[in-house]
Design an enzyme around this catalytic site. Sequence first.
Site, short mmCIF file in Angstrom:
data_model
loop_
_atom_site.label_atom_id
_atom_site.label_comp_id
_atom_site.label_asym_id
_atom_site.label_seq_id
_atom_site.Cartn_x
_atom_site.Cartn_y
_atom_site.Cartn_z
N TYR A 90 0.83 -1.20 0.00
CA TYR A 90 0.00 0.00 0.00
C TYR A 90 0.87 1.26 0.00
O TYR A 90 0.64 2.19 -0.78
CB TYR A 90 -0.90 -0.03 1.24
CG TYR A 90 -1.68 1.24 1.48
CD1 TYR A 90 -2.84 1.50 0.76
CD2 TYR A 90 -1.27 2.16 2.43
CE1 TYR A 90 -3.57 2.67 0.98
CE2 TYR A 90 -1.98 3.33 2.67
CZ TYR A 90 -3.14 3.57 1.94
OH TYR A 90 -3.84 4.73 2.17
N ARG A 98 0.97 -5.24 18.33
CA ARG A 98 1.13 -5.58 16.92
C ARG A 98 2.40 -4.91 16.40
O ARG A 98 2.96 -4.04 17.03
CB ARG A 98 -0.09 -5.12 16.11
CG ARG A 98 -1.38 -5.79 16.54
CD ARG A 98 -2.51 -5.52 15.56
NE ARG A 98 -2.78 -4.10 15.39
CZ ARG A 98 -3.90 -3.63 14.85
NH1 ARG A 98 -4.85 -4.49 14.45
NH2 ARG A 98 -4.09 -2.33 14.71
N ILE A 107 -6.93 -1.94 22.79
CA ILE A 107 -5.66 -1.30 22.45
C ILE A 107 -4.59 -2.38 22.33
O ILE A 107 -4.42 -3.19 23.24
CB ILE A 107 -5.26 -0.28 23.53
CG1 ILE A 107 -6.28 0.86 23.58
CG2 ILE A 107 -3.86 0.25 23.28
CD1 ILE A 107 -6.05 1.82 24.73
N ASN A 137 -4.02 10.50 9.85
CA ASN A 137 -5.21 9.73 10.24
C ASN A 137 -6.46 10.60 10.13
O ASN A 137 -6.79 11.34 11.06
CB ASN A 137 -5.04 9.18 11.66
CG ASN A 137 -4.03 8.05 11.71
OD1 ASN A 137 -2.85 8.26 11.46
ND2 ASN A 137 -4.49 6.85 12.01
#
Length: 241
Positions: free
Chosen positions: A66, A194, A125, A95
């Site tokens: 992307y 993550r 979260i 964002n």
Amino acid sequence: ATVGVKRTLENPIRVLQDVEGIKNVLNLALEYGKPKIIFSSSSEVYGEPVKIPESEEGHINPQLPYAVVKLYGEKLLQAYWQQHGLPTCSLRFFNVYGPCQESSDYGFVIGIFIKRTLEGKPPIIFGDGTQTRDFIYIEDNIEASLRALESSATNGEVINIGTGKPTTILDLAEEIIRVAGVEDRIKPEFSIPRDDVRHRFPDISKMQRLLNFRPKVSLKEGLKKTITWYQTCSNGAKPQK
């Protein structure tokens, strides 16, 4: 274009095919009178930041298909400006949030957090919540884009579009809970981290200089507008993508 982190990770080849769409738009613009083209690029082109806030002239290191497409798109637009005189400008959006944004697992963090909160569930979260992002309300993002479109000073340029104010993910979750009025019933929950970029927010000095613009909508005000939309969305219809 293929949009949303989860969707782009699941469909990397489809993402790379988006390049053909960018070429088509540019070639049609050459054919039909050279109207100015504004490209929605992304802060993802920076990859893992070396220095923050991130500057248009600073380090770029796209990691995902992307992000590679976004950077390639920027270079295409600059090449068409240099070679053909086609007026172009690439805007690196950070964002963006607001009404109508997708809130499924294929959506974006604010929509996902709001949806869970309004369902009486805690925002999840990943990690400790100290990672930061820059959140800009859709009305401000549109205003900046229109200014870029209407100004010849932006031709051939790449410009960050954001507020220049980092917000931690934990602060974001707690603010959504407060604005929704459920702080007595819901608290954020934490899950395993993550492999995300820890910090990302822009240097907006070029935006201020070329567009004579600074975002006006505060995060609290923008969240109020967005939450109100989710609460009253078409009598319960699903939010659009």
